[in-house]
Motif scaffolding. Sequence first.
Motif, PDB file in Angstrom:
ATOM      1  N   LYS A   1      -7.061   5.935  -3.535  1.00 37.35           N
ATOM      2  CA  LYS A   1      -7.934   4.773  -3.460  1.00 37.35           C
ATOM      3  C   LYS A   1      -7.363   3.603  -4.264  1.00 37.35           C
ATOM      4  O   LYS A   1      -7.554   2.443  -3.918  1.00 37.35           O
ATOM      5  N   GLY A   2      -6.657   3.935  -5.339  1.00 43.41           N
ATOM      6  CA  GLY A   2      -6.091   2.904  -6.204  1.00 43.41           C
ATOM      7  C   GLY A   2      -5.134   1.966  -5.487  1.00 43.41           C
ATOM      8  O   GLY A   2      -4.980   0.812  -5.873  1.00 43.41           O
ATOM      9  N   GLN A   3      -4.473   2.456  -4.435  1.00 43.69           N
ATOM     10  CA  GLN A   3      -3.560   1.593  -3.679  1.00 43.69           C
ATOM     11  C   GLN A   3      -4.337   0.487  -2.964  1.00 43.69           C
ATOM     12  O   GLN A   3      -3.909  -0.657  -2.928  1.00 43.69           O
TER      13      GLN A   3
ATOM     14  N   GLU B   1      -7.315  -0.574  -3.913  1.00 44.37           N
ATOM     15  CA  GLU B   1      -7.933  -1.430  -4.931  1.00 44.37           C
ATOM     16  C   GLU B   1      -6.925  -2.381  -5.555  1.00 44.37           C
ATOM     17  O   GLU B   1      -7.239  -3.548  -5.808  1.00 44.37           O
ATOM     18  N   ALA B   2      -5.696  -1.880  -5.761  1.00 44.83           N
ATOM     19  CA  ALA B   2      -4.670  -2.740  -6.336  1.00 44.83           C
ATOM     20  C   ALA B   2      -4.402  -3.911  -5.394  1.00 44.83           C
ATOM     21  O   ALA B   2      -4.276  -5.056  -5.832  1.00 44.83           O
ATOM     22  N   GLY B   3      -4.337  -3.635  -4.093  1.00 42.23           N
ATOM     23  CA  GLY B   3      -4.130  -4.704  -3.119  1.00 42.23           C
ATOM     24  C   GLY B   3      -5.293  -5.678  -3.128  1.00 42.23           C
ATOM     25  O   GLY B   3      -5.101  -6.902  -3.128  1.00 42.23           O
ATOM     26  N   ALA B   4      -6.499  -5.136  -3.173  1.00 42.16           N
ATOM     27  CA  ALA B   4      -7.691  -5.989  -3.121  1.00 42.16           C
ATOM     28  C   ALA B   4      -7.761  -6.926  -4.326  1.00 42.16           C
ATOM     29  O   ALA B   4      -8.016  -8.119  -4.168  1.00 42.16           O
ATOM     30  N   VAL B   5      -7.525  -6.399  -5.527  1.00 43.24           N
ATOM     31  CA  VAL B   5      -7.644  -7.281  -6.698  1.00 43.24           C
ATOM     32  C   VAL B   5      -6.529  -8.318  -6.727  1.00 43.24           C
ATOM     33  O   VAL B   5      -6.628  -9.313  -7.432  1.00 43.24           O
ATOM     34  N   LEU B   6      -5.475  -8.110  -5.947  1.00 46.78           N
ATOM     35  CA  LEU B   6      -4.421  -9.127  -5.855  1.00 46.78           C
ATOM     36  C   LEU B   6      -4.729 -10.147  -4.764  1.00 46.78           C
ATOM     37  O   LEU B   6      -3.872 -10.926  -4.373  1.00 46.78           O
TER      38      LEU B   6
ATOM     39  N   MET C   1      -5.408  -9.646  -1.571  1.00 46.70           N
ATOM     40  CA  MET C   1      -4.975  -9.374  -0.192  1.00 46.70           C
ATOM     41  C   MET C   1      -6.196  -9.111   0.681  1.00 46.70           C
ATOM     42  O   MET C   1      -7.198  -8.569   0.222  1.00 46.70           O
TER      43      MET C   1
ATOM     44  N   ARG D   1       0.626  -3.909   4.867  1.00 53.21           N
ATOM     45  CA  ARG D   1       1.695  -4.131   3.900  1.00 53.21           C
ATOM     46  C   ARG D   1       1.790  -3.033   2.855  1.00 53.21           C
ATOM     47  O   ARG D   1       2.818  -2.891   2.208  1.00 53.21           O
ATOM     48  N   VAL D   2       0.684  -2.312   2.614  1.00 47.38           N
ATOM     49  CA  VAL D   2       0.701  -1.344   1.519  1.00 47.38           C
ATOM     50  C   VAL D   2       0.517   0.080   2.027  1.00 47.38           C
ATOM     51  O   VAL D   2       1.287   0.978   1.693  1.00 47.38           O
ATOM     52  N   ILE D   3      -0.480   0.295   2.843  1.00 45.39           N
ATOM     53  CA  ILE D   3      -0.879   1.661   3.193  1.00 45.39           C
ATOM     54  C   ILE D   3      -0.002   2.264   4.296  1.00 45.39           C
ATOM     55  O   ILE D   3       0.453   3.404   4.197  1.00 45.39           O
TER      56      ILE D   3
ATOM     57  N   GLN E   1       3.323   4.147   3.720  1.00 47.69           N
ATOM     58  CA  GLN E   1       3.101   5.372   2.948  1.00 47.69           C
ATOM     59  C   GLN E   1       2.537   6.472   3.848  1.00 47.69           C
ATOM     60  O   GLN E   1       2.894   7.642   3.726  1.00 47.69           O
TER      61      GLN E   1
END
Lengths: 264, 212
Positions: free
Chosen positions: B111-113, B115-120, B122, B130-132, B135
């Motif tokens: 889930k942190g992936q 959340e990290a994108g969201a707080v940046l 995105m 771009r992130v998920i 992976q």
Amino acid sequence: MPILEVKNISKRFEDTEVIKDISFSLEKGETLSIIGSSGSGKTTLLRCLNFLETPDAGTITVNGEVIFDAADPMSRSEKGIREKRLHFGLVFQSFNIFPQYTALQNVTLAGLLLAKERPDYKARKNEIQEEIINNAKAILDSVGLSSKLDFYPHELSGGQQQRVAIARALALNPDILCFDEPTSALDPELTGEVLRVIRELAERKTTMIIVTHEMSFARQVSDNVLFLDEGVVVEYGPPEQVIGNPGEERTKQFLERYFENGNA
Amino acid sequence: MNIYIASLFEGFWLNIRLFILTLVMAIPLGLVITFGSMSKFRPLKWLVRTFVWIIRGTPLMLQLFVVLYSPGLLFGVPMKSRMTAAIVAFVVNYAAYFSEIYRGGIESIPKGQYEAGAVLGMTKSQVFFRVILLQVIKRIVPPMSNEIITLTKDTALARVIGIAEIIMSAERFTKQGLIWPLFSTGLFFLVFNGVLTLALGWLERKLDYFRV
Ligand SMILES: Nc1ncnc2c1ncn2[C@@H]1O[C@H](COP(=O)(O)OP(=O)(O)O)[C@@H](O)[C@H]1O
Ligand SMILES: [Mg+2]
């Protein structure tokens, strides 16, 4: 005018009220540390500020602008949240850096995507991208990673990964940078390098909220300390008072337990 | 001897066509099924999951017959082409299997992936693409490779509804008292899967530059 004003924030999960009626404010350039035992609601508070949780009550004001008001349904809409959360940066306990990108790409990714929304993007694309990349390199240099730009996360130590995460948050130039126990997931010998970076940020007057268990560190870098217990603010004030000479019984007990457990 | 070999090649061409058409359609359809089975809208989620359960819980051989005969029995419009029936059955069956692999892959990303994108700052689609996504792809390549190898061999099942794929072609000669064509069909599958294994291994190595 304070840079951040949090007023009467509450958050419940099902039946349990995890944070209750929390208010505090933060001046520009100030470092606030939040201490408290596990489960006291520290992470939830930071998540509320970063819009990862929606508070059930209260307001959040940044630079005099109310960016969240639980009573106003508009401020809960997905639209606008994206922009508002850019007032804050968040460094997670578990780093959460992106494994498929190099250190440099981790730091530039969000900035490059956001730049596409700028009105002058088409005209100045190359220039803008170059600026973002140079800025990212400078930030990585400032956290001591100039030699690791092209390294992938799995090629970096935990301390280096966390420094990439700090650089990534700094790259968007947030008004307030939040840390959620940034060294708790690290081997003890790696905490120093991360704490050093945060200390330097404090010296450069970066506005920060740091949730931490490193009591002596909090004492050195903080302008103010907030002690949270069972979701309520028990004590707030300068570190010499809250950590050095607590007035509340609950703060004393927390600190006693902390120092008894062999922490210094 | 040449007629025998030519006939085997002709048969195997059907296996290959079925294989390629199934992959090309089942890979995207699987993703659609995944989104259905992960939907926040409960009725849709349970409908899709029940469907997947039925497809995975019954033999593909039976599904071939159902697809071939039910349009005629239920609607009075018989399936015009046996190959179409085979393709439909294979695509649906494999899409169901792929969807479960995709779902496992998506659910395994911390889930942190997100959340990290969201707080940046995105957007949800930026976070996904771009992130998920990469992976997820890295995680599903090994199980997908297994399914794809299985598919090559499953194509031989199409003979139960009268598709003259390689084994059916070879069986004609067995009835004439000639056994070697049947046994040699194995070589076709071995060579094909050999090439496929190399290609899939190459893809896996391509994604070796990062760890998830
Ligand atoms: N998503 C959630 N759903 C239900 N309970 C939660 C959730 N997140 C946190 N909690 C509960 O809220 C309380 C405070 O958690 P947290 O904010 O993580 O505390 P801290 O960071 O101080 O350890 C804990 O009791 C925790 O179990
Ligand atoms: Mg916590």
